[in-house]
Design a protein around this motif. Structure first.
Motif, short mmCIF file in Angstrom:
data_model
loop_
_atom_site.label_atom_id
_atom_site.label_comp_id
_atom_site.label_asym_id
_atom_site.label_seq_id
_atom_site.Cartn_x
_atom_site.Cartn_y
_atom_site.Cartn_z
N GLY A 116 -12.22 4.71 -12.21
CA GLY A 116 -12.93 4.29 -13.36
C GLY A 116 -12.49 5.15 -14.27
O GLY A 116 -13.02 5.05 -15.51
N ALA A 117 -11.43 5.72 -14.35
CA ALA A 117 -10.94 6.53 -15.73
C ALA A 117 -10.64 5.86 -16.92
O ALA A 117 -11.05 6.14 -17.89
CB ALA A 117 -9.65 7.67 -15.14
N PRO A 118 -9.94 4.65 -16.73
CA PRO A 118 -9.61 3.73 -17.79
C PRO A 118 -10.83 3.26 -18.48
O PRO A 118 -10.84 3.21 -19.64
CB PRO A 118 -8.70 2.66 -17.38
N GLU A 119 -11.70 2.78 -17.68
CA GLU A 119 -12.85 2.30 -18.15
C GLU A 119 -13.74 3.43 -19.06
O GLU A 119 -14.26 3.14 -20.01
CB GLU A 119 -13.72 1.73 -17.11
N ALA A 120 -13.90 4.63 -18.55
CA ALA A 120 -14.66 5.77 -19.18
C ALA A 120 -14.08 6.12 -20.21
O ALA A 120 -14.31 6.19 -21.24
CB ALA A 120 -14.53 6.79 -18.05
N LEU A 128 -4.00 -0.94 -23.01
CA LEU A 128 -2.86 0.24 -22.95
C LEU A 128 -2.94 1.33 -21.81
O LEU A 128 -1.84 1.49 -20.94
CB LEU A 128 -2.83 1.26 -24.16
N LEU A 129 -4.03 1.86 -21.44
CA LEU A 129 -4.37 2.68 -20.46
C LEU A 129 -3.88 1.89 -18.81
O LEU A 129 -3.27 2.37 -18.12
CB LEU A 129 -5.64 3.11 -20.18
N VAL A 130 -4.45 0.90 -18.66
CA VAL A 130 -4.20 -0.03 -17.62
C VAL A 130 -2.83 -0.41 -17.48
O VAL A 130 -2.02 -0.45 -16.19
CB VAL A 130 -5.10 -1.19 -17.47
N GLN A 131 -1.94 -0.76 -18.33
CA GLN A 131 -0.73 -1.27 -18.30
C GLN A 131 0.42 -0.07 -18.25
O GLN A 131 1.28 -0.25 -17.77
CB GLN A 131 -0.36 -2.19 -19.64
N LEU A 132 -0.12 1.20 -19.11
CA LEU A 132 1.21 2.25 -19.08
C LEU A 132 0.68 3.41 -18.59
O LEU A 132 1.51 3.93 -17.98
CB LEU A 132 1.35 2.30 -20.58
N VAL A 133 -0.48 3.82 -18.32
CA VAL A 133 -0.77 5.03 -17.69
C VAL A 133 -1.33 4.97 -16.40
O VAL A 133 -0.79 5.61 -15.55
CB VAL A 133 -1.99 5.73 -18.56
N PHE A 134 -2.23 4.30 -15.96
CA PHE A 134 -2.93 4.09 -14.84
C PHE A 134 -2.09 2.61 -14.16
O PHE A 134 -2.98 1.72 -13.65
CB PHE A 134 -4.53 3.85 -14.95
N VAL A 135 -0.98 2.72 -13.97
CA VAL A 135 -0.50 1.48 -13.34
C VAL A 135 -0.43 1.30 -11.74
O VAL A 135 -0.50 2.39 -11.08
CB VAL A 135 1.09 1.63 -13.59
#
Length: 111
Positions: A71-75, A104-111
């Protein structure tokens, strides 16, 4: 199954009618010259917070803190929303900024 031209026209007309009714009906029912009923005033103050709570719950319903990215991107997006709102006090900016941060987090960081 495809719609006929007549069905498409009727669908568009019904969508237009529904949009027009929901936009103008409140002005007809509650003109500016009259005081709205207390119940309507109460709903006007309570519903925005209730809807925001519902949206938060709906957004987080699929998050499993013990699996995946925890749940990091959501947080992080929630923190961005809170910080933007505390900084600018602008709901639209807060929602847009939080959404952009999450995407951006979901597409680039937490792929």
């Amino acid at each position: 199954m495809t719609m006929t031209i007549w069905q498409g026209v009727v669908t568009i007309l019904m969508a237009m009618l529904g949009t027009v009714l929901t936009r103008f009906l409140p002005f007809v029912l509650f003109p500016e010259s009259k005081e709205p009923p207390r119940f309507i005033t109460y709903l006007g103050t309570v519903l925005p917070y209730a809807m925001t709570g519902l949206l938060v719950v709906y957004s987080l319903k699929g998050v499993h803190p013990l699996t995946g990215n925890h749940g990091a991107p959501e947080a992080i997006a929630i923190v961005v929303i809170i910080l933007l709102h505390l900084w600018k006090k602008n709901m639209l900016l807060s929602i847009a900024g939080g959404t952009a941060a999450y995407m951006l987090l979901v597409q680039l960081v937490f792929v």
